[in-house]
Design an enzyme around this catalytic site. Structure first.
Site, mmCIF file in Angstrom:
data_model
loop_
_atom_site.group_PDB
_atom_site.id
_atom_site.type_symbol
_atom_site.label_atom_id
_atom_site.label_comp_id
_atom_site.label_asym_id
_atom_site.label_seq_id
_atom_site.Cartn_x
_atom_site.Cartn_y
_atom_site.Cartn_z
ATOM 1 N N HIS A 76 0.869 -1.179 0.000
ATOM 2 C CA HIS A 76 0.000 0.000 0.000
ATOM 3 C C HIS A 76 0.906 1.230 0.000
ATOM 4 O O HIS A 76 1.667 1.438 0.928
ATOM 5 C CB HIS A 76 -0.892 -0.017 1.247
ATOM 6 C CG HIS A 76 -1.867 1.114 1.310
ATOM 7 N ND1 HIS A 76 -3.176 0.987 0.914
ATOM 8 C CD2 HIS A 76 -1.725 2.404 1.705
ATOM 9 C CE1 HIS A 76 -3.809 2.133 1.086
ATOM 10 N NE2 HIS A 76 -2.935 3.011 1.560
ATOM 11 N N HIS A 78 -0.210 2.521 11.447
ATOM 12 C CA HIS A 78 0.969 3.366 11.413
ATOM 13 C C HIS A 78 0.979 4.390 12.542
ATOM 14 O O HIS A 78 -0.041 4.736 13.120
ATOM 15 C CB HIS A 78 1.099 4.071 10.056
ATOM 16 C CG HIS A 78 -0.112 4.842 9.623
ATOM 17 N ND1 HIS A 78 -1.308 4.259 9.286
ATOM 18 C CD2 HIS A 78 -0.306 6.175 9.435
ATOM 19 C CE1 HIS A 78 -2.179 5.171 8.916
ATOM 20 N NE2 HIS A 78 -1.605 6.342 9.013
ATOM 21 N N GLU A 138 -2.595 14.135 11.304
ATOM 22 C CA GLU A 138 -3.576 13.950 10.235
ATOM 23 C C GLU A 138 -4.983 14.353 10.687
ATOM 24 O O GLU A 138 -5.532 13.769 11.616
ATOM 25 C CB GLU A 138 -3.614 12.483 9.793
ATOM 26 C CG GLU A 138 -2.289 11.939 9.294
ATOM 27 C CD GLU A 138 -2.351 10.457 8.982
ATOM 28 O OE1 GLU A 138 -3.436 9.855 9.155
ATOM 29 O OE2 GLU A 138 -1.324 9.888 8.578
ATOM 30 N N HIS A 188 -5.814 12.280 14.074
ATOM 31 C CA HIS A 188 -4.770 11.402 14.597
ATOM 32 C C HIS A 188 -3.485 12.214 14.655
ATOM 33 O O HIS A 188 -2.867 12.502 13.627
ATOM 34 C CB HIS A 188 -4.594 10.166 13.696
ATOM 35 C CG HIS A 188 -5.856 9.384 13.509
ATOM 36 N ND1 HIS A 188 -6.283 8.926 12.278
ATOM 37 C CD2 HIS A 188 -6.807 8.991 14.407
ATOM 38 C CE1 HIS A 188 -7.420 8.263 12.422
ATOM 39 N NE2 HIS A 188 -7.759 8.308 13.705
ATOM 40 N N HIS A 241 -2.789 4.573 14.662
ATOM 41 C CA HIS A 241 -4.107 4.496 14.030
ATOM 42 C C HIS A 241 -4.018 3.580 12.830
ATOM 43 O O HIS A 241 -2.943 3.139 12.427
ATOM 44 C CB HIS A 241 -4.623 5.881 13.645
ATOM 45 C CG HIS A 241 -3.701 6.695 12.803
ATOM 46 N ND1 HIS A 241 -2.545 7.266 13.288
ATOM 47 C CD2 HIS A 241 -3.748 7.039 11.493
ATOM 48 C CE1 HIS A 241 -1.930 7.926 12.331
ATOM 49 N NE2 HIS A 241 -2.635 7.794 11.215
#
Length: 433
Positions: free
Chosen positions: A288, A331, A337, A361, A367
């Protein structure tokens, strides 16, 4: 000019609503055509490098100095960094959509701050706000001296009437109003209310990110950014100009509409962008990718490669990676964020993350996908999947976000958000490599 918009990001534009209103060869002639006033609008220091030097010349019916003294405007729900209280919080947070107002509320009165970071006084960081309103601004105008405004509509269409022309901005589009530009917000045709998000950027102006190995044509392309052409109104009456200055709101009385610019040229301009034009880059092998490949706009900081703010989107796209956990991985990262959902569903959350809602976050707070999403994605057949109905975004910043007291205590905050990970269990088996 018959065009509604001019195309291109960061170009020098020239536009006039009356033929011959723009002077030739000099910016401030002794007498301007049509009896206009010449006024320079600067968005950078005069001595900034040429590629970072931002200014536009406006040719208007009355100069901006024709106004009353400012007086404070109280009882706003907008905060500006830095905040003395409350302290920043490492807990993961999430909010439902803010309710649409029941009483008559315009864009300014419908602003509410969720979180801020950095320091507006030192021109670093940002403020994150939501708006919800059901009333047009008619005799009221606004400008923000603390930062530029990146507006992300979620519900309803906005009609932005600015000094430099008009922009109509719908769900799936974004708009940017430069620091200091006067404007007015009205509802789109047929809309009873509107709701959305705003990033108030205290730092360097948003720009397109570098492309590096991606090459010339990926992500957002300059030609898809649209700026307005000149349009003016010559109205006298009782008008109000609201200013956000050093974290406080002020109001001045005008005897005319400030949208009286007949012609302008320069490279400071409002603009809009349709997110459907974003050329998404994604993996066609495995893993990803980091969300940086989804950056639409970036505001640089004094640390190369570490943004003051990145505006990132998660648009419709194909997922084809093999032998890969396809939703975002778990992560903890340096950047903080703030995330919102414009429409559809976000692939990392099973439920609870609603269009118009938001999550926060902060730096180094863990999260990732909730428990249900993890279990489902871990067992999914990895065939090509087209994620059609989705559009999420992120205001990602190097600075820690400080939620406001209003946002922390709001009835639309999901106070049990952390429980979405509570049922995650161990799958460890030392006998099964």
């Amino acid at each position: 000019m018959s065009l509604l918009y001019q195309s291109g990001f960061g170009n020098h534009f020239a536009t006039e609503a009356l033929a011959g209103a723009l002077p030739e060869g000099q910016n401030s002639p002794q007498r301007c055509a049509y009896g206009l006033y010449a006024e320079q609008f600067t968005g950078s220091a005069f001595t900034a490098p040429r590629h970072q030097n931002f200014r536009s010349w406006l040719y208007r019916i009355r100069p901006s100095v024709k106004q009353s003294a400012y007086r404070p405007l109280a009882d706003m729900k907008v905060a500006t960094a830095p905040l003395a209280q409350p302290a920043a919080d490492p807990n993961q947070m999430r909010w439902d959509p803010v309710a649409l107002p029941e009483s008559s509320t315009d864009f300014i009165d419908g602003l509410l701050t969720i979180a801020v970071n950095g320091d507006a006084g030192t021109q670093a960081g940002c403020g994150v706000h939501v708006y919800a309103f059901n009333k047009d601004m008619t005799n009221r105008f606004f400008y923000n001296a603390d930062g530029e405004l990146l507006i992300v509509p979620q519900l309803g269409t906005l009609h932005l009437r600015t000094e430099m022309g008009e922009l109509t901005v719908a769900n799936g589009e974004i708009a940017l109003i430069p620091r200091g530009i006067k404007f007015q917000v009205r509802l789109g045709s047929g809309d009873d209310a509107a709701r959305g998000y705003i990033c108030e950027n205290y730092g360097s102006p948003f720009e397109l990110p570098g492309l590096g190995p991606i090459g010339a044509n990926g992500l957002a392309n300059p030609r898809d950014f649209l700026s307005p052409v000149a349009a003016y109104e010559d109205l006298e009456g009782e008008f109000e100009l609201v200013a956000k200055f050093s974290g406080r709101f002020w109001v001045s009385d005008l005897d005319h509409s400030p949208l009286d610019v007949v012609a302008w040229h320069g490279n400071v301009t409002p603009y809009k962008y349709n997110l459907v034009h974003f050329n998404t880059i994604n993996t066609v092998s495995f893993d990803h990718p980091d969300p940086s490949i989804f950056t639409v706009l970036t505001s640089a900081s004094d640390t190369p490669g570490t943004a003051n703010i990145d505006f990132v989107i998660f648009p419709p796209r194909w997922m084809v990676a093999d032998n890969t956990f396809r939703p975002p991985y778990f992560h903890r990262n340096l950047m903080s964020e703030f995330m919102g959902l414009i429409h559809g569903e976000y692939d990392a959350k099973a439920e609870g993350f609603l269009p118009g809602g938001a999550s926060l976050h902060n730096s180094m707070s863990p999260h990732g996908p909730d428990a249900d999403t993890f279990e489902k994605a871990s067992a999914a057949e990895l065939k090509p999947q087209h994620q059609k109905d989705t559009l999420a975004f992120m205001f990602e910043s190097r600075f820690i976000y400080h939620p406001t007291k209003t946002a922390l205590e709001a009835d639309f905050r999901q106070k049990n958000y952390v429980d979405v990970w509570s049922t995650m269990r161990s799958h460890f088996d030392p006998t099964q490599p």
